[in-house]
Design a protein around this motif. Structure first.
Motif, PDB file in Angstrom:
ATOM      1  N   GLY A  59      -9.325 -49.290  26.895  1.00 35.03           N
ATOM      2  CA  GLY A  59     -10.239 -50.407  27.410  1.00 35.03           C
ATOM      3  C   GLY A  59      -9.328 -51.540  27.239  1.00 35.03           C
ATOM      4  O   GLY A  59      -8.089 -51.428  26.816  1.00 35.03           O
ATOM      5  N   HIS A  87     -14.074 -47.845  30.971  1.00 30.46           N
ATOM      6  CA  HIS A  87     -14.527 -48.932  29.974  1.00 30.46           C
ATOM      7  C   HIS A  87     -15.448 -49.995  30.579  1.00 30.46           C
ATOM      8  O   HIS A  87     -16.345 -50.237  30.053  1.00 30.46           O
ATOM      9  CB  HIS A  87     -13.249 -49.523  29.444  1.00 30.46           C
ATOM     10  CG  HIS A  87     -13.571 -50.553  28.379  1.00 30.46           C
ATOM     11  ND1 HIS A  87     -14.185 -50.283  27.197  1.00 30.46           N
ATOM     12  CD2 HIS A  87     -13.293 -52.010  28.164  1.00 30.46           C
ATOM     13  CE1 HIS A  87     -14.417 -51.534  26.281  1.00 30.46           C
ATOM     14  NE2 HIS A  87     -14.016 -52.252  27.069  1.00 30.46           N
ATOM     15  N   HIS A 113     -17.764 -51.862  26.984  1.00 31.39           N
ATOM     16  CA  HIS A 113     -17.045 -53.096  26.949  1.00 31.39           C
ATOM     17  C   HIS A 113     -18.274 -54.203  26.799  1.00 31.39           C
ATOM     18  O   HIS A 113     -17.818 -54.980  25.850  1.00 31.39           O
ATOM     19  CB  HIS A 113     -16.696 -53.605  28.720  1.00 31.39           C
ATOM     20  CG  HIS A 113     -16.069 -54.761  28.845  1.00 31.39           C
ATOM     21  ND1 HIS A 113     -14.836 -55.117  27.920  1.00 31.39           N
ATOM     22  CD2 HIS A 113     -16.551 -55.794  29.502  1.00 31.39           C
ATOM     23  CE1 HIS A 113     -14.525 -56.180  28.317  1.00 31.39           C
ATOM     24  NE2 HIS A 113     -15.702 -56.789  29.122  1.00 31.39           N
TER      25      HIS A 113
END
Length: 172
Positions: A59, A87, A113
């Motif tokens: 991420g 992500h 996220h």
């Protein structure tokens, strides 16, 4: 086949440790999906030693060490269901359309996220799942993760699990 979906663990940045109920659940799963923001390579190591099969991506908060070990997008087939993991998918407005265009060849997209649990269908049938975060609820009422089952080429029994509030010993 039992699946566990998680993301945004942020250890040790947002939490000192993973919640014990999550750790117990990952050991029961046949496949664990992690949609990024591990933050610490030790968390990835922990998952790799405890799960039967791990499908993970990096991420935006993951540094060079994690990026060297993970990809930005992962694709896998489990029990006849085609998954992609990423992500970030951008703003919630228009997410289903964007993701259906970006991932036309998958049945389920697991993403993270936002720390906001999400379960919707895009045009054409793509299912979008965000399990929230097991360590950092942000503006959500609970810390969360998801489980699901795959059988006969279908995803079913998708369930959002709420984790209990953290005790004083685990607060960052």
């Amino acid at each position: 086949m039992l699946l566990l979906l998680t993301t945004d663990t942020h250890v040790p940045k947002r939490a000192r440790e993973l919640p014990p109920p999550l750790l117990a659940a990952i050991e029961q799963a046949d496949v664990v999906f992690h949609a990024g923001d591990w933050v610490d390579a030790a968390t990835l190591d922990l998952f790799e030693t405890r799960v039967r099969r791990l499908v993970g991506v990096y991420g935006n908060n993951d540094g060079p060490e994690l990026r060297a070990r993970l990809t930005e997008v992962a694709r896998v087939e489990c029990g006849g269901v085609r998954f992609a993991v990423v992500h970030e998918t951008g703003p919630s407005q228009g997410r289903e359309r964007r993701c259906a265009e970006r991932f036309p060849d998958v049945d389920v997209l697991v993403f993270g996220h936002s720390h906001i649990p999400w379960d919707t269908l895009a045009p054409g049938g793509l299912r979008l799942l965000n399990p929230g975060s097991p360590t950092d609820r942000r503006r959500q009422p609970h810390r969360t993760y998801m489980t699901a089952e795959v059988s006969d080429g279908r995803l079913h029994d998708v369930r959002l699990h709420r984790l209990p509030p953290r005790g004083p010993a685990t607060r960052p």
